[in-house]
Design a protein around this motif. Structure first.
Motif, PDB file in Angstrom:
ATOM      1  N   CYS A   1       9.273  11.209  18.956  1.00  0.00           N
ATOM      2  CA  CYS A   1       9.112  11.008  17.520  1.00  0.00           C
ATOM      3  C   CYS A   1       7.715  10.477  17.230  1.00  0.00           C
ATOM      4  O   CYS A   1       6.926  10.236  18.153  1.00  0.00           O
ATOM      5  N   ALA A   2       7.419  10.270  15.954  1.00  0.00           N
ATOM      6  CA  ALA A   2       6.084   9.836  15.557  1.00  0.00           C
ATOM      7  C   ALA A   2       5.713   8.482  16.150  1.00  0.00           C
ATOM      8  O   ALA A   2       4.532   8.161  16.290  1.00  0.00           O
ATOM      9  N   ALA A   3       6.715   7.681  16.508  1.00  0.00           N
ATOM     10  CA  ALA A   3       6.439   6.346  17.040  1.00  0.00           C
ATOM     11  C   ALA A   3       5.726   6.391  18.383  1.00  0.00           C
ATOM     12  O   ALA A   3       5.027   5.439  18.750  1.00  0.00           O
ATOM     13  N   ASP A   4       5.873   7.482  19.154  1.00  0.00           N
ATOM     14  CA  ASP A   4       5.225   7.542  20.470  1.00  0.00           C
ATOM     15  C   ASP A   4       4.013   8.481  20.466  1.00  0.00           C
ATOM     16  O   ASP A   4       3.568   8.943  21.515  1.00  0.00           O
ATOM     17  N   ALA A   5       3.467   8.749  19.288  1.00  0.00           N
ATOM     18  CA  ALA A   5       2.368   9.710  19.161  1.00  0.00           C
ATOM     19  C   ALA A   5       1.100   9.232  19.856  1.00  0.00           C
ATOM     20  O   ALA A   5       0.746   8.056  19.820  1.00  0.00           O
ATOM     21  N   THR A   6       0.423  10.160  20.522  1.00  0.00           N
ATOM     22  CA  THR A   6      -0.901   9.932  21.096  1.00  0.00           C
ATOM     23  C   THR A   6      -1.855  10.993  20.555  1.00  0.00           C
ATOM     24  O   THR A   6      -1.421  12.002  20.003  1.00  0.00           O
ATOM     25  N   THR A   7      -3.142  10.741  20.742  1.00  0.00           N
ATOM     26  CA  THR A   7      -4.154  11.586  20.103  1.00  0.00           C
ATOM     27  C   THR A   7      -4.786  12.577  21.070  1.00  0.00           C
ATOM     28  O   THR A   7      -5.113  12.241  22.200  1.00  0.00           O
ATOM     29  N   SER A   8      -4.968  13.803  20.589  1.00  0.00           N
ATOM     30  CA  SER A   8      -5.748  14.817  21.283  1.00  0.00           C
ATOM     31  C   SER A   8      -6.823  15.288  20.313  1.00  0.00           C
ATOM     32  O   SER A   8      -6.511  15.621  19.164  1.00  0.00           O
ATOM     33  N   LYS A   9      -8.090  15.288  20.739  1.00  0.00           N
ATOM     34  CA  LYS A   9      -9.149  15.700  19.822  1.00  0.00           C
ATOM     35  C   LYS A   9     -10.249  16.446  20.552  1.00  0.00           C
ATOM     36  O   LYS A   9     -10.469  16.268  21.748  1.00  0.00           O
ATOM     37  N   VAL A  10     -10.950  17.287  19.777  1.00  0.00           N
ATOM     38  CA  VAL A  10     -12.047  18.098  20.287  1.00  0.00           C
ATOM     39  C   VAL A  10     -13.237  17.913  19.350  1.00  0.00           C
ATOM     40  O   VAL A  10     -13.101  18.053  18.130  1.00  0.00           O
ATOM     41  N   GLU A  11     -14.388  17.595  19.915  1.00  0.00           N
ATOM     42  CA  GLU A  11     -15.594  17.458  19.095  1.00  0.00           C
ATOM     43  C   GLU A  11     -16.071  18.838  18.661  1.00  0.00           C
ATOM     44  O   GLU A  11     -16.165  19.765  19.471  1.00  0.00           O
ATOM     45  N   ILE A  12     -16.374  18.978  17.378  1.00  0.00           N
ATOM     46  CA  ILE A  12     -16.818  20.252  16.829  1.00  0.00           C
ATOM     47  C   ILE A  12     -18.320  20.172  16.523  1.00  0.00           C
ATOM     48  O   ILE A  12     -18.772  19.256  15.831  1.00  0.00           O
ATOM     49  N   ARG A  13     -19.056  21.137  17.027  1.00  0.00           N
ATOM     50  CA  ARG A  13     -20.495  21.199  16.780  1.00  0.00           C
ATOM     51  C   ARG A  13     -20.846  22.532  16.111  1.00  0.00           C
ATOM     52  O   ARG A  13     -20.159  23.521  16.289  1.00  0.00           O
ATOM     53  N   GLY A  14     -21.942  22.505  15.346  1.00  0.00           N
ATOM     54  CA  GLY A  14     -22.439  23.733  14.737  1.00  0.00           C
ATOM     55  C   GLY A  14     -21.813  24.081  13.410  1.00  0.00           C
ATOM     56  O   GLY A  14     -21.992  25.206  12.916  1.00  0.00           O
ATOM     57  N   ALA A  15     -21.076  23.144  12.804  1.00  0.00           N
ATOM     58  CA  ALA A  15     -20.459  23.404  11.495  1.00  0.00           C
ATOM     59  C   ALA A  15     -20.400  22.101  10.714  1.00  0.00           C
ATOM     60  O   ALA A  15     -20.236  21.029  11.290  1.00  0.00           O
ATOM     61  N   ASP A  16     -20.538  22.204   9.400  1.00  0.00           N
ATOM     62  CA  ASP A  16     -20.456  21.028   8.546  1.00  0.00           C
ATOM     63  C   ASP A  16     -19.051  20.438   8.588  1.00  0.00           C
ATOM     64  O   ASP A  16     -18.049  21.161   8.679  1.00  0.00           O
ATOM     65  N   ALA A  17     -19.000  19.111   8.489  1.00  0.00           N
ATOM     66  CA  ALA A  17     -17.718  18.416   8.582  1.00  0.00           C
ATOM     67  C   ALA A  17     -16.939  18.493   7.281  1.00  0.00           C
ATOM     68  O   ALA A  17     -17.458  18.108   6.227  1.00  0.00           O
ATOM     69  N   PRO A  18     -15.715  18.975   7.305  1.00  0.00           N
ATOM     70  CA  PRO A  18     -14.855  18.914   6.111  1.00  0.00           C
ATOM     71  C   PRO A  18     -14.420  17.466   5.847  1.00  0.00           C
ATOM     72  O   PRO A  18     -14.694  16.559   6.634  1.00  0.00           O
ATOM     73  N   VAL A  19     -13.719  17.276   4.765  1.00  0.00           N
ATOM     74  CA  VAL A  19     -13.220  15.952   4.397  1.00  0.00           C
ATOM     75  C   VAL A  19     -12.160  15.497   5.403  1.00  0.00           C
ATOM     76  O   VAL A  19     -11.380  16.302   5.920  1.00  0.00           O
ATOM     77  N   THR A  20     -12.150  14.199   5.685  1.00  0.00           N
ATOM     78  CA  THR A  20     -11.158  13.628   6.596  1.00  0.00           C
ATOM     79  C   THR A  20      -9.746  14.014   6.196  1.00  0.00           C
ATOM     80  O   THR A  20      -9.403  14.024   5.007  1.00  0.00           O
ATOM     81  N   ASP A  21      -8.934  14.330   7.189  1.00  0.00           N
ATOM     82  CA  ASP A  21      -7.520  14.708   7.042  1.00  0.00           C
ATOM     83  C   ASP A  21      -7.315  16.128   6.528  1.00  0.00           C
ATOM     84  O   ASP A  21      -6.177  16.557   6.343  1.00  0.00           O
ATOM     85  N   THR A  22      -8.408  16.872   6.279  1.00  0.00           N
ATOM     86  CA  THR A  22      -8.269  18.284   5.922  1.00  0.00           C
ATOM     87  C   THR A  22      -7.782  19.067   7.143  1.00  0.00           C
ATOM     88  O   THR A  22      -8.301  18.899   8.247  1.00  0.00           O
ATOM     89  N   TRP A  23      -6.813  19.936   6.942  1.00  0.00           N
ATOM     90  CA  TRP A  23      -6.341  20.795   8.033  1.00  0.00           C
ATOM     91  C   TRP A  23      -7.209  22.044   8.088  1.00  0.00           C
ATOM     92  O   TRP A  23      -7.438  22.698   7.062  1.00  0.00           O
ATOM     93  N   VAL A  24      -7.697  22.361   9.268  1.00  0.00           N
ATOM     94  CA  VAL A  24      -8.589  23.507   9.441  1.00  0.00           C
ATOM     95  C   VAL A  24      -8.222  24.270  10.711  1.00  0.00           C
ATOM     96  O   VAL A  24      -7.635  23.716  11.644  1.00  0.00           O
TER      97      VAL A  24
END
Length: 249
Positions: free
Chosen positions: A186-209
């Motif tokens: 469930c959401a209580a045991d959530a961990t983060t996976s992330k990838v740094e994006i280069r070469g494109a302007d940053a959208p607004v935080t929390d925008t799904w892309v």
């Protein structure tokens, strides 16, 4: 009305659970899809118990009234017994969380939750991964991409175009990341996976892309220097939040 307070609270909680699990897919914001049947059963049981409690208490009240009609003394005793004891008025505050869940279900975890977690690289040995499916772009989850970028000695990502979907988070140094939360139960045991994006302007935080691009090698495989992995973006497309916002471990 206070006589039925606890019963109505059961009905409210049960209705809220049924609203997110039986009448919609909002439950996916909080738990895995496999838990849906248990939520539905729980909601039905709570509503049933609440309705049963209303019926039983209503019948008990009617019996007290009839007993009081048998005589003046009986009426006085029945009235005192039937109405003198009530729960604390503040108990109605317990209904507020149920009403909130029923009317305004909280959103899925997002950038705030992701930023609370310190960077941790799982202990995993470097080795060869199975070949990726033929054809570009290849659809990958962030966890799949990260594992191959950090631990695949066969460099299966090299020369391949990949496509991934997640929400946007920002770093302190102007970098931005495609991010997804991974859950086991469930959401209580959530961990983060992330990838740094280069070469494109940053959208607004929390925008799904959805980002399409190619792997940018970084650091030595199997070390902290390889985290987070990097993607050179070819395109960034804004999309709607998926029904199931979490990746499964």
């Amino acid at each position: 009305m206070r006589r039925y307070g606890s019963a109505l609270l059961l009905v409210l909680v049960g209705a809220a659970i049924l609203r997110i699990s039986l009448l919609s897919e909002l439950y996916l914001r909080y738990v895995q899809a496999g838990l849906r049947p248990y939520l539905v059963v729980s909601g039905v049981v709570l509503v049933g118990l609440g309705v049963l409690a209303v019926v039983v208490r209503g019948k008990s009240y009617d019996d007290d009234e009839h007993a009081g009609d048998d005589g003046e003394h009986g009426h006085g005793h029945g009235h005192e017994h039937g109405h003198a004891h009530h729960g604390p008025r503040g108990a109605w505050l317990l209904a507020l969380p149920a009403l909130a869940l029923l009317l305004f279900p909280p959103p899925a975890l997002g950038s705030y939750s992701a930023s609370r977690e310190a960077a941790q690289v799982a202990a995993q040995g470097v080795g060869a991964f199975p070949a990726l499916p033929a054809g570009d772009p290849v659809e990958l989850t962030l966890a799949q991409f990260s594992s191959r970028a950090m631990y695949d000695s066969g460099r299966s990502l090299k020369g391949r175009t990949v496509r991934m979907t997640g929400f946007v988070t920002h770093g302190d140094d102007g970098t931005w990341y495609l991010t997804r939360l991974l859950v086991s139960c469930c959401a209580a045991d959530a961990t983060t996976s992330k990838v740094e994006i280069r070469g494109a302007d940053a959208p607004v935080t929390d925008t799904w892309v959805t980002v399409t691009g190619t792997w940018h090698p970084k650091g030595k495989l199997g070390t902290d220097a390889a985290w987070p992995p990097v993607l050179d973006a070819g395109s960034v497309k804004t999309v709607r939040e998926p029904a199931d916002p979490y990746e499964q471990r």
